[in-house]
Design an enzyme around this catalytic site. Sequence first.
Site, PDB file in Angstrom:
ATOM      1  N   THR A 177      -2.465  -0.774  -8.112  1.00  0.00           N
ATOM      2  CA  THR A 177      -2.735   0.508  -7.481  1.00  0.00           C
ATOM      3  C   THR A 177      -1.356   1.052  -7.208  1.00  0.00           C
ATOM      4  OG1 THR A 177      -4.864   0.019  -6.417  1.00  0.00           O
ATOM      5  CG2 THR A 177      -3.388   1.384  -5.163  1.00  0.00           C
ATOM      6  N   ARG A 205     -18.697   1.570  -8.747  1.00  0.00           N
ATOM      7  CA  ARG A 205     -17.953   0.911  -7.657  1.00  0.00           C
ATOM      8  C   ARG A 205     -16.728   1.739  -7.206  1.00  0.00           C
ATOM      9  NH1 ARG A 205     -12.454  -1.034  -6.811  1.00  0.00           N
ATOM     10  NH2 ARG A 205     -12.567  -2.773  -5.390  1.00  0.00           N
ATOM     11  N   VAL A 206     -16.583   1.879  -5.917  1.00  0.00           N
ATOM     12  CA  VAL A 206     -15.404   2.537  -5.346  1.00  0.00           C
ATOM     13  C   VAL A 206     -14.734   1.557  -4.397  1.00  0.00           C
ATOM     14  CG1 VAL A 206     -14.612   4.440  -3.883  1.00  0.00           C
ATOM     15  CG2 VAL A 206     -16.425   4.843  -5.557  1.00  0.00           C
ATOM     16  N   GLY A 207     -13.419   1.437  -4.512  1.00  0.00           N
ATOM     17  CA  GLY A 207     -12.683   0.506  -3.648  1.00  0.00           C
ATOM     18  C   GLY A 207     -12.145   1.197  -2.407  1.00  0.00           C
ATOM     19  N   ASP A 208     -11.109   0.605  -1.850  1.00  0.00           N
ATOM     20  CA  ASP A 208     -10.545   1.102  -0.593  1.00  0.00           C
ATOM     21  C   ASP A 208      -9.611   2.298  -0.766  1.00  0.00           C
ATOM     22  OD1 ASP A 208      -8.857  -0.741  -2.010  1.00  0.00           O
ATOM     23  OD2 ASP A 208      -7.484  -0.673  -0.310  1.00  0.00           O
ATOM     24  N   THR A 227      -2.989  -2.050  -1.091  1.00  0.00           N
ATOM     25  CA  THR A 227      -3.340  -2.486  -2.441  1.00  0.00           C
ATOM     26  C   THR A 227      -3.920  -3.880  -2.338  1.00  0.00           C
ATOM     27  OG1 THR A 227      -2.473  -3.257  -4.552  1.00  0.00           O
ATOM     28  CG2 THR A 227      -0.885  -3.101  -2.756  1.00  0.00           C
ATOM     29  N   GLY A 228      -4.953  -4.138  -3.119  1.00  0.00           N
ATOM     30  CA  GLY A 228      -5.550  -5.470  -3.061  1.00  0.00           C
ATOM     31  C   GLY A 228      -7.026  -5.387  -3.357  1.00  0.00           C
ATOM     32  N   GLY A 230     -10.235  -4.401  -2.877  1.00  0.00           N
ATOM     33  CA  GLY A 230     -10.661  -3.267  -2.065  1.00  0.00           C
ATOM     34  C   GLY A 230     -11.822  -3.517  -1.129  1.00  0.00           C
TER      35      GLY A 230
HETATM   36  N1  ASP Z   1      -7.362  -1.723  -3.969  1.00  0.00           N
HETATM   37  C1  ASP Z   1      -7.733  -1.378  -5.320  1.00  0.00           C
HETATM   38  C2  ASP Z   1      -9.230  -1.333  -5.419  1.00  0.00           C
HETATM   39  O1  ASP Z   1      -9.883  -2.208  -4.876  1.00  0.00           O
HETATM   40  C3  ASP Z   1      -7.196  -2.304  -6.344  1.00  0.00           C
HETATM   41  C4  ASP Z   1      -5.809  -2.851  -6.113  1.00  0.00           C
HETATM   42  O2  ASP Z   1      -5.065  -2.371  -5.276  1.00  0.00           O
HETATM   43  O3  ASP Z   1      -5.432  -3.836  -6.774  1.00  0.00           O
HETATM   44  O4  ASP Z   1      -9.764  -0.472  -6.072  1.00  0.00           O
END
Ligand code: ASP
Length: 311
Positions: A177, A205-208, A227-228, A230
């Site tokens: 991200t 799907r929607v992340g953070d 980032t991570g 989500g």
């Molecule tokens: N946080 C992002 C998501 O879950 C992915 C990422 O940062 O690696 O969509």
Amino acid sequence: MSHATTPVIVIHGGAGVVAKEMTPEKDKAVRAELAKALHAGYDALKAGASSLDAVAKAIVVMEDSPLFNAGKGAVFNHDGRNELDASIMDGATLRAGAIANVHRIRNPILLARAVMEKSPHVMLIDDGAEQFAKSIGMPLVDPKYFYTEERWQQLQQALKEEQEQSVDPAKTPHHGTVGAVALDSKGNLAAGTSTGGMTNKRFGRVGDSPIIGAGTYADVRCAVSATGWGEFYIRATAARDICARVEYRGDTLTKAADDVVLGVIPKLGGDGGVIALDAQGNIAMPFNTDGMYRAWIDRDGKMHIAILAGE
Ligand code: ASP
């Protein structure tokens, strides 16, 4: 007497770094691109631009690069499409804008900003977000623009592993991200985040990243871009929690960011990192993966770029 604040900017290109996949060539290319993004934001700050402008400028450079999972380098979902998410927040006013699940927007961060500035809403998704883009004269690109061979092969690999049941489908690897936080010469903070999400994601799907308070947050004291994995950042309302700890408990930025990223998130079973900045120009960048692409120019005007843990 001048009350000008010394500008500071911090950017990340994702915490999905896998140490054994970092070749010297990739390392070099990523560092060069991070430096370019950092300078796009910092030069604007030095010229008197707002933190919001700096955040958007830095993120646009990373969205336009195939090296990061955002814009041009976005990962593919289960159906072989790119679905992009982004958000931005202005710390001084608490205004925010976000978009999710768009397919034809070259720079999602600019559309998120337009939602904030040119619509009465905070979050627009999918076709509606693209209709809004059209209505304000933002050009739409052919979805093929987002194709990169590397991301396509990552999807093929993920599909194969899923079929062979060689990985837990719940443990889809994440691929980064991009994000930025900045402090401008008026002392105002802003934060922004943009992503392609996770490889092989499905069902819309929607992340953070586009969720204000989860992947992005900024107020007068603190700005965060995450980032991570989500799902865990959403459940922990990670970005807002860090700033709330600073606000309500008087925690230092470092303690607040460490407690959430190295405590709350892994306890839930998630991983990742954040970049965080306070109004005094203090920086925190905890992560609990092999590495996080990150770069910053501190209060002394010194540039730093790092990838792996311990750098
Ligand atoms: N946080 C992002 C998501 O879950 C992915 C990422 O940062 O690696 O969509």
